[in-house]
Scaffold this active site. Sequence first.
Site, PDB file in Angstrom:
ATOM      1  NE  ARG A 265      49.495  10.908   1.344  1.00 43.32           N
ATOM      2  CZ  ARG A 265      48.855  10.966   2.058  1.00 43.32           C
ATOM      3  NH1 ARG A 265      47.939  11.897   2.438  1.00 43.32           N
ATOM      4  NH2 ARG A 265      48.575   9.967   3.361  1.00 43.32           N
TER       5      ARG A 265
ATOM      6  CG  PHE B 234      55.292  -0.601   2.226  1.00 41.77           C
ATOM      7  CD1 PHE B 234      55.060  -1.554   2.882  1.00 41.77           C
ATOM      8  CD2 PHE B 234      56.274  -0.102   1.504  1.00 41.77           C
ATOM      9  CE1 PHE B 234      56.602  -1.994   3.120  1.00 41.77           C
ATOM     10  CE2 PHE B 234      57.237  -0.483   2.027  1.00 41.77           C
ATOM     11  CZ  PHE B 234      58.389  -2.204   3.013  1.00 41.77           C
TER      12      PHE B 234
ATOM     13  CG  ASP C 269      49.401  -2.072   0.900  1.00 40.12           C
ATOM     14  OD1 ASP C 269      49.304  -0.669   1.735  1.00 40.12           O
ATOM     15  OD2 ASP C 269      49.704  -2.725   1.750  1.00 40.12           O
ATOM     16  CB  SER C 270      51.363  -7.233   1.931  1.00 39.45           C
ATOM     17  OG  SER C 270      51.587  -6.802   2.540  1.00 39.45           O
TER      18      SER C 270
ATOM     19  CB  ALA D 142      47.669  -7.700  -3.333  1.00 40.43           C
TER      20      ALA D 142
ATOM     21  CG  ASP E  60      54.507   5.282   4.369  1.00 45.25           C
ATOM     22  OD1 ASP E  60      55.575   5.986   5.213  1.00 45.25           O
ATOM     23  OD2 ASP E  60      53.085   6.296   3.971  1.00 45.25           O
TER      24      ASP E  60
ATOM     25  CB  CYS F 131      55.955   6.057  10.598  1.00 44.36           C
ATOM     26  SG  CYS F 131      55.369   4.620  10.350  1.00 44.36           S
TER      27      CYS F 131
HETATM   28  N1  SAH Z   1      52.018   4.953   2.286  1.00 46.42           N
HETATM   29  C1  SAH Z   1      50.617   5.339   2.652  1.00 46.42           C
HETATM   30  C2  SAH Z   1      50.364   4.774   4.022  1.00 46.42           C
HETATM   31  C3  SAH Z   1      51.666   3.373   4.092  1.00 46.42           C
HETATM   32  S1  SAH Z   1      50.858   2.487   5.580  1.00 46.42           S
HETATM   33  C4  SAH Z   1      50.079   6.723   2.824  1.00 46.42           C
HETATM   34  O1  SAH Z   1      50.745   7.611   2.244  1.00 46.42           O
HETATM   35  O2  SAH Z   1      48.530   6.142   3.532  1.00 46.42           O
HETATM   36  C5  SAH Z   1      51.671   0.487   5.565  1.00 46.42           C
HETATM   37  C6  SAH Z   1      51.381  -0.157   4.592  1.00 46.42           C
HETATM   38  O3  SAH Z   1      52.018  -1.114   4.688  1.00 46.42           O
HETATM   39  C7  SAH Z   1      49.886  -1.172   5.575  1.00 46.42           C
HETATM   40  O4  SAH Z   1      49.124  -0.527   4.054  1.00 46.42           O
HETATM   41  C8  SAH Z   1      50.136  -1.985   4.752  1.00 46.42           C
HETATM   42  O5  SAH Z   1      49.046  -3.267   4.422  1.00 46.42           O
HETATM   43  C9  SAH Z   1      50.946  -1.855   3.696  1.00 46.42           C
HETATM   44  N2  SAH Z   1      52.488  -3.075   4.176  1.00 46.42           N
HETATM   45  C10 SAH Z   1      52.686  -3.938   5.829  1.00 46.42           C
HETATM   46  N3  SAH Z   1      54.099  -4.876   4.977  1.00 46.42           N
HETATM   47  C11 SAH Z   1      54.356  -5.170   4.010  1.00 46.42           C
HETATM   48  C12 SAH Z   1      55.039  -6.095   2.925  1.00 46.42           C
HETATM   49  N4  SAH Z   1      55.787  -6.857   3.827  1.00 46.42           N
HETATM   50  N5  SAH Z   1      54.872  -5.615   1.965  1.00 46.42           N
HETATM   51  C13 SAH Z   1      54.034  -4.644   1.273  1.00 46.42           C
HETATM   52  N6  SAH Z   1      52.853  -4.008   2.209  1.00 46.42           N
HETATM   53  C14 SAH Z   1      53.297  -4.249   3.372  1.00 46.42           C
END
Ligand code: SAH
Length: 394
Positions: free
Chosen positions: A213, A229, A251-252, A278, A298, A338
């Site tokens: 970050r 994400f 984020d979804s 969302a 991510d 990850c």
């Molecule tokens: N980048 C974040 C961590 C990401 S964790 C940080 O720095 O803290 C992964 C995230 O992806 C979760 O919040 C989850 O809700 C989201 N996610 C999972 N599938 C998804 C999709 N198809 N579209 C959008 N978001 C999604």
Amino acid sequence: MNYHKIILKPKKEESLLRFHPWIFSGAIQTIEGEPQEGDIVEVFTANRLFIAVGHYQIGSIAVRVLSFQPVTIDNDFWIGRLRAAYALRQSLGLVAAENHNTYRLVHGEGDNLPGLVVDVYAHTAVMQAHSVGMHHARGALTDALLTVMGDTLRTVYYKSETTLPFKAGLPCEDGCLYGNEVEDIAIENGLQFYVDWQKGQKTGFFVDQRDNRSLLESYARGRDVLNMFCYTGGFSFYAMRGGARSVHSVDSSAKAILLTKKNIELNFLGDDRHEAFAEDAFKYLDKAAGRYDLIVLDPPAFAKHKDVLRNALQGYRKLNAAAFDKIRPGGILFTFSCSQVVSKETFRLTVFSAAAQSGRHVRILHQLTQPADHPINIYHPEGEYLKGLVLHVE
Ligand code: SAH
């Protein structure tokens, strides 16, 4: 101490002589006694030479090694291990730092404590057990944490309902093992995050992206940023502080978007450069052509097991191909995986094929990994799980 004994098949001690901390069930010749999952066992070679002591498990990994010395696993043992972990974080400047109160104190095998994760948020330690052995040790670990951290520690919250092996069928409830102060603001490099460590994902916050970050902050000036994400919005706030022109967090999960909005109020109240949506990543990217010149991808671990690796790689390829398709010329892409079962090389190859599919000219500017408070035991390369690439897309 009189522990149950495990005797290995001839020559099966080789990986242990190289300090690999897992013993697979196929390497075992005989088990003396009837150890229960989570019990401490001592391991011997076929010639009856002591080789390790660890937690017994039922499954493909039969023992997770706590020590290669014939030691007793008692309070002093836990205190010693936690003291070493704490000293490392102190030497990294993460403890009692100005404008910073969030770090990982214990990272499983990386701290010679397989099956245990502890994240610290201000005066709260969130403990997560991934093995029955660590679950049984939670009381002793709490005492040891208090001995090592003293009165800087006011609450120990246990959050293992979703991480303990399901088949062990243990009654386990998340809750406080010590204290009950509910603090919920994590400070990372001067930015504040509302952390829902009781109900949120992982221990409430993704501590592992801190350094990445920070790097993003240095790329953000004047750019239109998409943080895909976003979860609690981590990358978005660094982008804003770095002078981004606009930042969109996606984020979804509606809950994640609520958290992100709450965090915007904490850090950038009234700043209209930020918007949060969302929405599903693939749907959102579909209509994002030419809108962004810095994109962060991510996603959650697409592969949690080797069996689903093929599908996972396709997912990463599709996602990255969509970003290559939509990003503006001269754009910067931060892309991560990850999944522990996806190696650095495989991830890079997958991003390579996504780039080739888009036909864009792409260069690698940085190769990223997890930060120093998520150390990788050199004898346990499986501990390297986070990988990322920063790409320049012409
Ligand atoms: N980048 C974040 C961590 C990401 S964790 C940080 O720095 O803290 C992964 C995230 O992806 C979760 O919040 C989850 O809700 C989201 N996610 C999972 N599938 C998804 C999709 N198809 N579209 C959008 N978001 C999604």
